[in-house]
Design a protein around this motif. Structure first.
Motif, PDB file in Angstrom:
ATOM      1  N   VAL A  55      -9.171  25.449  46.421  1.00 38.18           N
ATOM      2  CA  VAL A  55      -8.178  24.478  46.870  1.00 38.18           C
ATOM      3  C   VAL A  55      -8.245  23.251  45.977  1.00 38.18           C
ATOM      4  CG1 VAL A  55      -8.216  25.271  49.264  1.00 38.18           C
ATOM      5  CG2 VAL A  55      -9.777  23.485  48.535  1.00 38.18           C
ATOM      6  N   ASN A  56      -7.205  22.415  46.000  1.00 38.21           N
ATOM      7  CA  ASN A  56      -7.183  21.223  45.163  1.00 38.21           C
ATOM      8  C   ASN A  56      -8.428  20.385  45.411  1.00 38.21           C
ATOM      9  OD1 ASN A  56      -4.738  22.102  44.242  1.00 38.21           O
ATOM     10  ND2 ASN A  56      -3.542  20.700  45.465  1.00 38.21           N
ATOM     11  N   VAL A  57      -9.012  19.876  44.317  1.00 38.08           N
ATOM     12  CA  VAL A  57     -10.282  19.162  44.385  1.00 38.08           C
ATOM     13  C   VAL A  57     -10.123  17.786  43.756  1.00 38.08           C
ATOM     14  CG1 VAL A  57     -12.691  19.156  43.631  1.00 38.08           C
ATOM     15  CG2 VAL A  57     -11.576  21.312  44.221  1.00 38.08           C
ATOM     16  N   THR A  58     -10.693  16.776  44.399  1.00 34.43           N
ATOM     17  CA  THR A  58     -10.812  15.441  43.816  1.00 34.43           C
ATOM     18  C   THR A  58     -12.255  15.002  44.015  1.00 34.43           C
ATOM     19  OG1 THR A  58      -8.520  14.880  44.326  1.00 34.43           O
ATOM     20  CG2 THR A  58     -10.017  13.050  43.879  1.00 34.43           C
ATOM     21  N   THR A  59     -12.902  14.591  42.932  1.00 33.65           N
ATOM     22  CA  THR A  59     -14.291  14.166  43.005  1.00 33.65           C
ATOM     23  C   THR A  59     -14.544  13.132  41.914  1.00 33.65           C
ATOM     24  OG1 THR A  59     -16.562  14.962  43.214  1.00 33.65           O
ATOM     25  CG2 THR A  59     -15.198  15.996  41.524  1.00 33.65           C
ATOM     26  N   GLN A  60     -15.798  12.701  41.784  1.00 33.57           N
ATOM     27  CA  GLN A  60     -16.145  11.695  40.783  1.00 33.57           C
ATOM     28  C   GLN A  60     -16.821  12.347  39.587  1.00 33.57           C
ATOM     29  OE1 GLN A  60     -18.441   8.806  43.009  1.00 33.57           O
ATOM     30  NE2 GLN A  60     -16.627   7.600  43.405  1.00 33.57           N
ATOM     31  N   ALA A  61     -16.808  11.641  38.462  1.00 29.21           N
ATOM     32  CA  ALA A  61     -17.465  12.118  37.249  1.00 29.21           C
ATOM     33  C   ALA A  61     -18.970  12.121  37.451  1.00 29.21           C
ATOM     34  CB  ALA A  61     -17.086  11.229  36.068  1.00 29.21           C
ATOM     35  N   GLY A  62     -19.633  13.071  36.809  1.00 28.64           N
ATOM     36  CA  GLY A  62     -21.087  13.129  36.847  1.00 28.64           C
ATOM     37  C   GLY A  62     -21.672  13.830  38.048  1.00 28.64           C
ATOM     38  N   VAL A  63     -20.866  14.607  38.756  1.00 25.46           N
ATOM     39  CA  VAL A  63     -21.370  15.329  39.925  1.00 25.46           C
ATOM     40  C   VAL A  63     -21.096  16.821  39.776  1.00 25.46           C
ATOM     41  CG1 VAL A  63     -21.048  13.355  41.465  1.00 25.46           C
ATOM     42  CG2 VAL A  63     -19.253  15.060  41.276  1.00 25.46           C
ATOM     43  N   GLN A  64     -21.722  17.607  40.633  1.00 28.36           N
ATOM     44  CA  GLN A  64     -21.462  19.035  40.693  1.00 28.36           C
ATOM     45  C   GLN A  64     -20.843  19.360  42.044  1.00 28.36           C
ATOM     46  OE1 GLN A  64     -25.407  20.613  39.731  1.00 28.36           O
ATOM     47  NE2 GLN A  64     -24.563  21.254  37.764  1.00 28.36           N
ATOM     48  N   LYS A  65     -19.941  20.316  42.038  1.00 22.79           N
ATOM     49  CA  LYS A  65     -19.254  20.707  43.271  1.00 22.79           C
ATOM     50  C   LYS A  65     -19.133  22.228  43.276  1.00 22.79           C
ATOM     51  CE  LYS A  65     -15.428  19.406  46.184  1.00 22.79           C
ATOM     52  NZ  LYS A  65     -16.197  18.839  47.269  1.00 22.79           N
ATOM     53  N   GLN A  66     -19.527  22.841  44.374  1.00 19.87           N
ATOM     54  CA  GLN A  66     -19.442  24.298  44.490  1.00 19.87           C
ATOM     55  C   GLN A  66     -18.031  24.715  44.880  1.00 19.87           C
ATOM     56  OE1 GLN A  66     -21.910  26.737  43.889  1.00 19.87           O
ATOM     57  NE2 GLN A  66     -20.081  28.013  44.024  1.00 19.87           N
ATOM     58  N   ALA A  91     -18.997  23.769  39.669  1.00 17.09           N
ATOM     59  CA  ALA A  91     -18.245  22.906  38.763  1.00 17.09           C
ATOM     60  C   ALA A  91     -19.083  21.682  38.420  1.00 17.09           C
ATOM     61  CB  ALA A  91     -16.938  22.469  39.409  1.00 17.09           C
ATOM     62  N   THR A  92     -19.151  21.362  37.134  1.00 16.34           N
ATOM     63  CA  THR A  92     -19.853  20.170  36.664  1.00 16.34           C
ATOM     64  C   THR A  92     -18.831  19.258  36.023  1.00 16.34           C
ATOM     65  OG1 THR A  92     -21.856  21.457  36.260  1.00 16.34           O
ATOM     66  CG2 THR A  92     -21.709  19.304  35.198  1.00 16.34           C
ATOM     67  N   THR A  93     -18.744  18.027  36.527  1.00 14.77           N
ATOM     68  CA  THR A  93     -17.726  17.096  36.041  1.00 14.77           C
ATOM     69  C   THR A  93     -18.288  16.192  34.956  1.00 14.77           C
ATOM     70  OG1 THR A  93     -18.239  15.472  37.757  1.00 14.77           O
ATOM     71  CG2 THR A  93     -16.551  17.107  38.273  1.00 14.77           C
ATOM     72  N   PHE A  94     -17.415  15.810  34.034  1.00 11.55           N
ATOM     73  CA  PHE A  94     -17.793  14.964  32.910  1.00 11.55           C
ATOM     74  C   PHE A  94     -16.896  13.734  32.868  1.00 11.55           C
ATOM     75  CE2 PHE A  94     -19.052  19.300  31.846  1.00 11.55           C
ATOM     76  CZ  PHE A  94     -20.400  19.113  31.631  1.00 11.55           C
ATOM     77  N   GLY A  95     -15.790  13.819  32.136  1.00 13.58           N
ATOM     78  CA  GLY A  95     -14.873  12.694  32.013  1.00 13.58           C
ATOM     79  C   GLY A  95     -13.865  12.657  33.137  1.00 13.58           C
ATOM     80  N   SER A  96     -13.175  11.540  33.252  1.00 16.27           N
ATOM     81  CA  SER A  96     -12.156  11.406  34.289  1.00 16.27           C
ATOM     82  C   SER A  96     -10.829  11.974  33.803  1.00 16.27           C
ATOM     83  CB  SER A  96     -11.999   9.946  34.704  1.00 16.27           C
ATOM     84  OG  SER A  96     -11.622   9.156  33.609  1.00 16.27           O
ATOM     85  N   GLY A  97     -10.025  12.394  34.752  1.00 16.03           N
ATOM     86  CA  GLY A  97      -8.716  12.960  34.450  1.00 16.03           C
ATOM     87  C   GLY A  97      -8.421  14.124  35.370  1.00 16.03           C
ATOM     88  N   SER A 153      -5.620  22.417  41.133  1.00 15.92           N
ATOM     89  CA  SER A 153      -5.740  21.139  40.444  1.00 15.92           C
ATOM     90  C   SER A 153      -7.140  20.585  40.693  1.00 15.92           C
ATOM     91  CB  SER A 153      -4.676  20.179  40.978  1.00 15.92           C
ATOM     92  OG  SER A 153      -4.871  18.890  40.454  1.00 15.92           O
ATOM     93  N   PHE A 154      -7.765  20.059  39.650  1.00 19.79           N
ATOM     94  CA  PHE A 154      -9.101  19.479  39.755  1.00 19.79           C
ATOM     95  C   PHE A 154      -9.033  18.092  39.142  1.00 19.79           C
ATOM     96  CE2 PHE A 154     -13.506  18.727  39.407  1.00 19.79           C
ATOM     97  CZ  PHE A 154     -14.185  19.679  40.173  1.00 19.79           C
ATOM     98  N   SER A 155      -9.182  17.059  39.972  1.00 17.84           N
ATOM     99  CA  SER A 155      -9.097  15.672  39.518  1.00 17.84           C
ATOM    100  C   SER A 155     -10.465  15.018  39.573  1.00 17.84           C
ATOM    101  CB  SER A 155      -8.121  14.878  40.387  1.00 17.84           C
ATOM    102  OG  SER A 155      -6.829  15.432  40.302  1.00 17.84           O
ATOM    103  N   VAL A 156     -10.799  14.288  38.512  1.00 19.00           N
ATOM    104  CA  VAL A 156     -12.087  13.605  38.431  1.00 19.00           C
ATOM    105  C   VAL A 156     -11.835  12.118  38.211  1.00 19.00           C
ATOM    106  CG1 VAL A 156     -14.273  13.432  37.193  1.00 19.00           C
ATOM    107  CG2 VAL A 156     -13.171  15.658  37.486  1.00 19.00           C
ATOM    108  N   ASP A 157     -12.381  11.307  39.111  1.00 19.55           N
ATOM    109  CA  ASP A 157     -12.297   9.856  38.996  1.00 19.55           C
ATOM    110  C   ASP A 157     -13.585   9.326  38.403  1.00 19.55           C
ATOM    111  OD1 ASP A 157      -9.809   9.848  40.315  1.00 19.55           O
ATOM    112  OD2 ASP A 157     -10.796   9.798  42.266  1.00 19.55           O
ATOM    113  N   LYS A 158     -13.523   8.162  37.766  1.00 23.93           N
ATOM    114  CA  LYS A 158     -14.729   7.522  37.268  1.00 23.93           C
ATOM    115  C   LYS A 158     -15.633   7.170  38.440  1.00 23.93           C
ATOM    116  CE  LYS A 158     -12.691   5.490  33.170  1.00 23.93           C
ATOM    117  NZ  LYS A 158     -12.350   4.262  32.451  1.00 23.93           N
ATOM    118  N   ALA A 159     -16.923   7.354  38.261  1.00 20.54           N
ATOM    119  CA  ALA A 159     -17.876   6.963  39.309  1.00 20.54           C
ATOM    120  C   ALA A 159     -17.880   5.449  39.416  1.00 20.54           C
ATOM    121  CB  ALA A 159     -19.274   7.469  38.959  1.00 20.54           C
ATOM    122  N   SER A 160     -18.028   4.947  40.632  1.00 23.39           N
ATOM    123  CA  SER A 160     -18.033   3.499  40.836  1.00 23.39           C
ATOM    124  C   SER A 160     -19.330   3.067  41.513  1.00 23.39           C
ATOM    125  CB  SER A 160     -16.835   3.064  41.686  1.00 23.39           C
ATOM    126  OG  SER A 160     -16.869   3.716  42.933  1.00 23.39           O
TER     127      SER A 160
END
Length: 85
Positions: free
Chosen positions: A2-13, A54-60, A76-83
């Protein structure tokens, strides 16, 4: 998946589920071929012990695909910058 939104630098199963004509479902996470349209944003493991991780790197935003023979699904897989919190 399903559509995913998460932050950069994390892993998601991620999980892939097959829906069959007899209305049954089956977990295909370890059986599908995972891929990402943009590996600078996210990569997805095909290793049996880590399939769908899934291992995230850059945002986008990008598309993650799961393929099983002639069938495939994408999301769709969206990655936001970590804050800092």
């Amino acid at each position: 998946p399903v559509n995913v939104t998460t932050q950069a630098g994390v892993q998601k199963q991620l999980k892939a589920t097959g829906n069959y004509s007899d209305k049954s479902t089956y977990d295909l996470t370890n059986s599908v071929l995972w891929s990402s349209a943009d590996s600078s944003i996210v990569t997805v493991s095909n290793s049996f012990n880590n399939a769908g991780l899934a291992t995230t790197f850059g945002s986008g935003s990008t598309t993650v695909m799961a393929s099983f023979g002639a069938k495939s699904g994408s999301t769709s897989f969206s990655v936001d910058k970590a804050s800092l919190q």
